[in-house]
Scaffold this motif. Structure first.
Motif, short mmCIF file in Angstrom:
data_model
loop_
_atom_site.label_atom_id
_atom_site.label_comp_id
_atom_site.label_asym_id
_atom_site.label_seq_id
_atom_site.Cartn_x
_atom_site.Cartn_y
_atom_site.Cartn_z
N ASP A 184 0.69 -1.29 0.04
CA ASP A 184 0.02 0.11 0.15
C ASP A 184 1.10 1.32 0.06
O ASP A 184 0.43 2.29 -0.44
CB ASP A 184 -1.04 0.08 1.20
N TYR A 185 1.82 1.33 0.64
CA TYR A 185 2.78 2.47 0.73
C TYR A 185 4.02 1.96 0.32
O TYR A 185 4.66 0.98 0.78
CB TYR A 185 2.85 2.93 2.16
N ASP A 187 0.88 6.20 -2.12
CA ASP A 187 -0.02 5.60 -1.23
C ASP A 187 -1.06 4.91 -2.19
O ASP A 187 -1.99 5.49 -2.76
CB ASP A 187 -0.56 6.57 -0.27
N SER A 225 -3.40 2.72 -1.20
CA SER A 225 -4.50 2.13 -0.39
C SER A 225 -5.79 2.78 -0.64
O SER A 225 -6.74 2.19 -0.36
CB SER A 225 -4.20 2.44 1.21
N GLU A 226 -5.49 3.84 -1.44
CA GLU A 226 -6.88 4.58 -1.94
C GLU A 226 -7.28 4.24 -3.13
O GLU A 226 -8.26 4.69 -3.68
CB GLU A 226 -6.74 6.13 -1.86
#
Length: 67
Positions: free
Chosen positions: A3-4, A23, A25-26
């Motif tokens: 995710d990161y 990032d 994750s979004e």
């Protein structure tokens, strides 16, 4: 899925190498960051494919003209 993570990119305006923090994750993202060397905007597109567990980072100058 990562995710990161950090990604090396090259400024499409001046060729300066820099690292950005991604990032994912979004999900899919579309944003701009300024180059630290020439201060021009860098268009960054993050595409997340959850089926293949891959994240693609695309960089362009966003000033190309299409005819």
């Amino acid at each position: 899925m990562r995710d990161y993570f950090e990604q090396n990119i090259v400024c499409p305006h001046c060729g300066h190498h820099t690292r950005i923090m991604v990032d994912a994750s979004e999900g899919d993202q579309d944003y701009y960051e300024d180059c630290m060397a020439c201060c021009n905007s860098i268009h960054i597109t993050v595409t997340r494919n959850e089926q293949t567990d891959e994240v693609d980072v695309m960089v362009d100058a966003d000033d190309e003209q299409y005819f």
